[in-house]
Design a protein around this motif. Structure first.
Motif, PDB file in Angstrom:
ATOM      1  N   ARG A  48       6.130   3.594   7.797  1.00  0.00           N
ATOM      2  CA  ARG A  48       6.634   3.750   6.427  1.00  0.00           C
ATOM      3  C   ARG A  48       6.990   5.198   6.114  1.00  0.00           C
ATOM      4  NH1 ARG A  48       3.322   0.894   1.952  1.00  0.00           N
ATOM      5  NH2 ARG A  48       5.330   1.321   0.956  1.00  0.00           N
ATOM      6  N   TRP A  49       7.026   6.038   7.142  1.00  0.00           N
ATOM      7  CA  TRP A  49       7.446   7.429   7.024  1.00  0.00           C
ATOM      8  C   TRP A  49       6.558   8.230   6.067  1.00  0.00           C
ATOM      9  CZ3 TRP A  49      11.095   9.394  10.255  1.00  0.00           C
ATOM     10  CH2 TRP A  49      11.874   8.462  10.943  1.00  0.00           C
ATOM     11  N   PHE A  50       5.298   7.846   6.010  1.00  0.00           N
ATOM     12  CA  PHE A  50       4.323   8.646   5.269  1.00  0.00           C
ATOM     13  C   PHE A  50       3.739   9.683   6.219  1.00  0.00           C
ATOM     14  CE2 PHE A  50       3.557   4.746   2.483  1.00  0.00           C
ATOM     15  CZ  PHE A  50       4.374   5.230   1.470  1.00  0.00           C
ATOM     16  N   SER A  51       3.545  10.882   5.739  1.00  0.00           N
ATOM     17  CA  SER A  51       2.918  11.915   6.561  1.00  0.00           C
ATOM     18  C   SER A  51       1.458  12.075   6.150  1.00  0.00           C
ATOM     19  CB  SER A  51       3.653  13.251   6.404  1.00  0.00           C
ATOM     20  OG  SER A  51       3.632  13.660   5.047  1.00  0.00           O
ATOM     21  N   LEU A  52       0.651  12.470   7.119  1.00  0.00           N
ATOM     22  CA  LEU A  52      -0.766  12.685   6.844  1.00  0.00           C
ATOM     23  C   LEU A  52      -0.949  13.934   5.996  1.00  0.00           C
ATOM     24  CD1 LEU A  52      -2.702  11.925  10.155  1.00  0.00           C
ATOM     25  CD2 LEU A  52      -3.041  10.827   7.953  1.00  0.00           C
ATOM     26  N   PRO A  62       0.834  -1.206   0.000  1.00  0.00           N
ATOM     27  CA  PRO A  62       0.000   0.000   0.000  1.00  0.00           C
ATOM     28  C   PRO A  62       0.864   1.250   0.000  1.00  0.00           C
ATOM     29  CG  PRO A  62      -0.740  -1.568   1.666  1.00  0.00           C
ATOM     30  CD  PRO A  62       0.584  -2.062   1.178  1.00  0.00           C
ATOM     31  N   ASP A  63       0.413   2.246  -0.719  1.00  0.00           N
ATOM     32  CA  ASP A  63       1.092   3.536  -0.695  1.00  0.00           C
ATOM     33  C   ASP A  63       0.270   4.537   0.113  1.00  0.00           C
ATOM     34  OD1 ASP A  63      -1.035   4.087  -2.322  1.00  0.00           O
ATOM     35  OD2 ASP A  63       0.160   4.401  -4.150  1.00  0.00           O
ATOM     36  N   SER A  64       0.723   5.784   0.114  1.00  0.00           N
ATOM     37  CA  SER A  64       0.047   6.810   0.916  1.00  0.00           C
ATOM     38  C   SER A  64      -1.405   6.986   0.476  1.00  0.00           C
ATOM     39  CB  SER A  64       0.790   8.140   0.796  1.00  0.00           C
ATOM     40  OG  SER A  64       0.130   9.158   1.509  1.00  0.00           O
ATOM     41  N   ALA A  65      -1.660   6.938  -0.833  1.00  0.00           N
ATOM     42  CA  ALA A  65      -3.025   7.111  -1.340  1.00  0.00           C
ATOM     43  C   ALA A  65      -3.947   6.006  -0.829  1.00  0.00           C
ATOM     44  CB  ALA A  65      -3.013   7.141  -2.867  1.00  0.00           C
ATOM     45  N   THR A  66      -3.425   4.783  -0.753  1.00  0.00           N
ATOM     46  CA  THR A  66      -4.234   3.659  -0.269  1.00  0.00           C
ATOM     47  C   THR A  66      -4.618   3.872   1.190  1.00  0.00           C
ATOM     48  OG1 THR A  66      -3.075   2.180  -1.797  1.00  0.00           O
ATOM     49  CG2 THR A  66      -4.313   1.162   0.023  1.00  0.00           C
ATOM     50  N   TYR A  67      -3.644   4.241   1.998  1.00  0.00           N
ATOM     51  CA  TYR A  67      -3.934   4.462   3.421  1.00  0.00           C
ATOM     52  C   TYR A  67      -4.926   5.623   3.608  1.00  0.00           C
ATOM     53  CZ  TYR A  67      -0.123   1.302   4.715  1.00  0.00           C
ATOM     54  OH  TYR A  67       0.681   0.199   4.889  1.00  0.00           O
ATOM     55  N   HIS A  68      -4.762   6.682   2.839  1.00  0.00           N
ATOM     56  CA  HIS A  68      -5.663   7.827   2.985  1.00  0.00           C
ATOM     57  C   HIS A  68      -7.076   7.500   2.490  1.00  0.00           C
ATOM     58  CE1 HIS A  68      -2.000  10.168   3.791  1.00  0.00           C
ATOM     59  NE2 HIS A  68      -2.811  11.087   4.292  1.00  0.00           N
ATOM     60  N   ALA A  69      -7.161   6.623   1.478  1.00  0.00           N
ATOM     61  CA  ALA A  69      -8.484   6.176   1.040  1.00  0.00           C
ATOM     62  C   ALA A  69      -9.181   5.402   2.159  1.00  0.00           C
ATOM     63  CB  ALA A  69      -8.357   5.311  -0.208  1.00  0.00           C
ATOM     64  N   ALA A  70      -8.415   4.562   2.856  1.00  0.00           N
ATOM     65  CA  ALA A  70      -8.989   3.814   3.973  1.00  0.00           C
ATOM     66  C   ALA A  70      -9.416   4.750   5.101  1.00  0.00           C
ATOM     67  CB  ALA A  70      -7.978   2.792   4.481  1.00  0.00           C
ATOM     68  N   LYS A 127      -3.499  16.974   4.406  1.00  0.00           N
ATOM     69  CA  LYS A 127      -4.547  17.787   5.003  1.00  0.00           C
ATOM     70  C   LYS A 127      -5.874  17.023   5.038  1.00  0.00           C
ATOM     71  CE  LYS A 127      -7.446  21.762   3.968  1.00  0.00           C
ATOM     72  NZ  LYS A 127      -7.749  22.832   2.993  1.00  0.00           N
ATOM     73  N   ALA A 128      -6.211  16.355   3.941  1.00  0.00           N
ATOM     74  CA  ALA A 128      -7.453  15.581   3.905  1.00  0.00           C
ATOM     75  C   ALA A 128      -7.396  14.431   4.900  1.00  0.00           C
ATOM     76  CB  ALA A 128      -7.693  15.050   2.492  1.00  0.00           C
ATOM     77  N   GLY A 129      -6.216  13.835   5.067  1.00  0.00           N
ATOM     78  CA  GLY A 129      -6.077  12.742   6.027  1.00  0.00           C
ATOM     79  C   GLY A 129      -6.337  13.198   7.453  1.00  0.00           C
ATOM     80  N   TRP A 130      -5.774  14.363   7.812  1.00  0.00           N
ATOM     81  CA  TRP A 130      -6.038  14.919   9.144  1.00  0.00           C
ATOM     82  C   TRP A 130      -7.542  15.096   9.369  1.00  0.00           C
ATOM     83  CZ3 TRP A 130      -2.994  15.049  13.125  1.00  0.00           C
ATOM     84  CH2 TRP A 130      -1.609  15.198  12.990  1.00  0.00           C
ATOM     85  N   HIS A 131      -8.196  15.660   8.360  1.00  0.00           N
ATOM     86  CA  HIS A 131      -9.633  15.904   8.491  1.00  0.00           C
ATOM     87  C   HIS A 131     -10.411  14.597   8.666  1.00  0.00           C
ATOM     88  CE1 HIS A 131      -8.523  19.896   7.154  1.00  0.00           C
ATOM     89  NE2 HIS A 131      -9.778  20.319   7.296  1.00  0.00           N
ATOM     90  N   ASP A 132      -9.993  13.575   7.917  1.00  0.00           N
ATOM     91  CA  ASP A 132     -10.698  12.298   8.022  1.00  0.00           C
ATOM     92  C   ASP A 132     -10.496  11.657   9.389  1.00  0.00           C
ATOM     93  OD1 ASP A 132     -11.679  12.494   5.440  1.00  0.00           O
ATOM     94  OD2 ASP A 132      -9.916  11.512   4.558  1.00  0.00           O
ATOM     95  N   VAL A 133      -9.302  11.793   9.952  1.00  0.00           N
ATOM     96  CA  VAL A 133      -9.038  11.228  11.281  1.00  0.00           C
ATOM     97  C   VAL A 133      -9.898  11.915  12.326  1.00  0.00           C
ATOM     98  CG1 VAL A 133      -7.307  10.998  13.101  1.00  0.00           C
ATOM     99  CG2 VAL A 133      -6.701  10.440  10.745  1.00  0.00           C
ATOM    100  N   GLU A 141       0.825  22.025  13.794  1.00  0.00           N
ATOM    101  CA  GLU A 141       1.646  21.670  12.637  1.00  0.00           C
ATOM    102  C   GLU A 141       1.346  22.534  11.425  1.00  0.00           C
ATOM    103  OE1 GLU A 141       1.699  17.549  11.763  1.00  0.00           O
ATOM    104  OE2 GLU A 141       2.195  16.948  13.816  1.00  0.00           O
ATOM    105  N   GLY A 142       0.457  23.505  11.608  1.00  0.00           N
ATOM    106  CA  GLY A 142       0.192  24.447  10.526  1.00  0.00           C
ATOM    107  C   GLY A 142      -0.777  23.959   9.474  1.00  0.00           C
TER     108      GLY A 142
END
Length: 567
Positions: free
Chosen positions: A177-181, A146-154, A183-189, A212-213
């Motif tokens: 895996r050193w992926f950062s969230l 999985p890449d960052s897009a896959t995790y953010h889709a989940a 902006k959309a990921g933060w909102h989804d969390v 974190e701005g």
């Protein structure tokens, strides 16, 4: 793209697990086939797509035309169609496109297809967190990473269908895996935590975003404030609103302001009510209805905010068809007394009298509570009334009564009687009412002054002031507190009975106790003739056992404790 607020509002419960639907569809198939490694993905997509259409119903003509249209597209256009469907969250169409790519175009399972299947589960009716977990497991089985897009889709799916453990697993893998969230990921969390009602954790995550701005969208702030207000966490809601204003956000929803003012005032939360009132009502952006104005008045009364109370009352006064009523004045009066403003409170009593809403005994309870705190306060109140009288204000009798009541409370019958004698000083037309005499009778009971009580009773007759049940009750007590007045007590009791009244329970017991000590057979007149009135028979028998003495004028009669009557 962030998940919209509408999706949060409409997805209140988790859908049924789609696997069961797929199995049902498989059992209905005439010739089920075992897919090879290149058809696992489309086979699942086909089954889930079929689950959207009720069993036994043929696909619609629009669905058939749509499938025919995408069959005529080239591979690149089909992938573009798939991306468009994920943006629109078209659950059935996403499944159809994936099935077409794998079964008919020979595409191997890849992350683009799996990401689309994940995003399909943001559908609030057919999506589920369990399906997200199954797809992630299948990605691992297929040997894909999985890449960052896959995790953010989940994470986007978990914002609609919350699952705390699965979300934590995804966040842990992102960090490993050193992926950062994004902006959309933060909102989804944060949205997922809000849906789970983990408000403290959601607030902490929101604070971390700000540190974190990461720019927080208005819809997430709105959602957070709505949930905080519904949970009556108004301080946190106000803190967020203040942060939004200080950060330069100009367009905050008017509906959100209204909701904050409504819920905060209903919960009598002073800070939230005052903040919303100053921001929207004072600036004339919001004209609250009468119900909210009354809630604002109650909040101001609870916290002694004179400014807020008078301002809300002013709005009520300007509203056509909703004139100021007695209970509005009473809320304002309570506000002044909470603020310990005794002078303005008595002034308000005169305003109520002049406005045609004379105060009642219930209206003056806040003043009495204040005056009862110190024996010196009633004298201060008398001085205030004298000043108001000098200003030609109309003094209501209830203002006099509450001061007399405070003197009686402090067992100062002389001062209370002095006010009664000088009523003319506060107005030529001012005359005592039934409550005035009842208060004096209470003082006579405390001081055992039957002579004074009889004088006051004659005053009532002369002034044509009608007695009430409490008048007779207290006259009975006055007689009981005098050694040789038991007959007068019985006389007042009989008059009460003729008028259809019963003495209070404590008064009836006191009369029964005195009668028992005299061996008086009339005690049975006090036994309740109707339920809820008088002394119950078992209480009377207990009093007889404890207090009966052989002092009856008719000693030959004895009391039968079993039958409850004389023999």
């Amino acid at each position: 793209m962030s998940v919209s607020i509408v999706e949060y509002d409409t997805a209140e419960s988790l859908p049924h697990h789609l696997t069961a639907r797929c199995e049902k569809f498989d059992s209905m198939s005439k010739t089920p086939t075992a897919p090879d490694q290149y058809t696992k993905l489309p086979d699942k997509a086909t089954n889930c797509s079929a689950a959207v259409t009720p069993a036994g119903k043929p696909p619609s003509s629009a669905h058939v035309r749509d499938q025919a249209r995408i069959r005529d597209l080239d591979i690149t256009s089909v992938y573009q169609e798939l991306r468009r469907s994920t943006l629109e969250v078209n659950y059935a169409h996403i499944r159809d496109v994936v099935r077409l790519l794998v079964e008919e175009r020979g595409q191997k399972p890849n992350l683009r297809l799996y990401d689309a299947l994940l995003l399909a589960n943001t559908d609030n009716q057919y999506g589920s967190a369990a399906e997200v977990a199954r797809i992630l497991d299948e990605i691992a089985v297929e040997g894909l990473t999985p890449d960052s897009a896959t995790y953010h889709a989940a994470l986007r799916v978990l914002a609609v269908h919350p699952d705390y453990l699965l979300r934590q697993r995804i966040l842990d893998e992102l960090r490993q895996r050193w992926f950062s969230l994004t902006k959309a990921g933060w909102h989804d969390v944060v949205a997922g935590l809000i849906r789970e009602r983990q408000l403290e954790l959601a607030l902490d995550t929101l604070g971390q975003m700000q540190m974190e701005g990461a720019k927080v969208d208005s819809w997430l702030y709105d959602l957070m404030i709505y949930i905080l207000c519904s949970a009556e966490e108004f301080d946190s809601a106000v803190n967020i609103m203040q942060h939004r204003i200080s950060s330069g956000e100009l367009y905050i929803s008017a509906t959100l302001w209204y909701y904050l003012l409504d819920t905060a005032s209903r919960a009598l939360h002073h800070r939230g009510t005052l903040f919303a009132y100053r921001a929207r009502v004072e600036s004339s952006y919001l004209n609250p209805p009468a119900g909210i104005c009354i809630n604002i008045l109650s909040t101001a009364a609870r916290h002694g905010d004179i400014y807020l109370a008078t301002s809300a009352l002013r709005i009520l006064g300007r509203r056509s068809g909703n004139p100021i009523q007695l209970h509005h004045y009473e809320a304002l009066l309570e506000t002044y007394m909470t603020a310990k403003d005794i002078r303005t409170s008595f002034t308000l009593l005169t305003i109520m009298e002049a406005a045609g809403h004379p105060p009642t005994e219930a209206s003056t309870r806040p003043i009495f509570i204040h005056l009862s705190q110190s024996p010196s306060l009633p004298a201060t109140a008398v001085s205030i009334l004298e000043e108001l009288c000098d200003q030609d204000r109309q003094i209501p009798i209830q203002a006099i009564n509450v001061i007399m009541e405070a003197y009686i409370f402090h067992r100062d019958l002389a001062s209370s009687l002095s006010i009664y004698k000088t009523l003319h000083k506060f107005g030529d037309s001012l005359s005592p009412d039934t409550a005035t005499f009842n208060l004096l009778f209470r003082g006579c009971t405390q001081a055992a002054r039957k002579d004074l009580a009889m004088f006051l009773a004659s005053e009532m007759v002369a002034l044509k002031v009608a007695p009430d049940r409490l008048t007779y009750d207290r006259l009975t007590l006055v007689c009981l507190n005098s050694e040789n007045s038991i007959e007068d007590a019985w006389r007042y009791f009989e008059e009460m009975r003729e008028l259809g009244w019963w003495p209070r329970n404590g008064t009836a017991k006191a009369l029964a106790r005195r009668a028992c000590k005299r061996g008086d057979q009339r005690i049975w007149r006090l036994v309740a003739a109707e339920e809820g009135k008088g002394v119950s028979k078992w209480v009377m028998e207990s009093l007889i056992k404890d207090y009966w003495e052989d002092g009856s004028e008719e000693p030959e009669n004895e009391v039968d404790l079993e039958r409850g009557e004389g023999q």
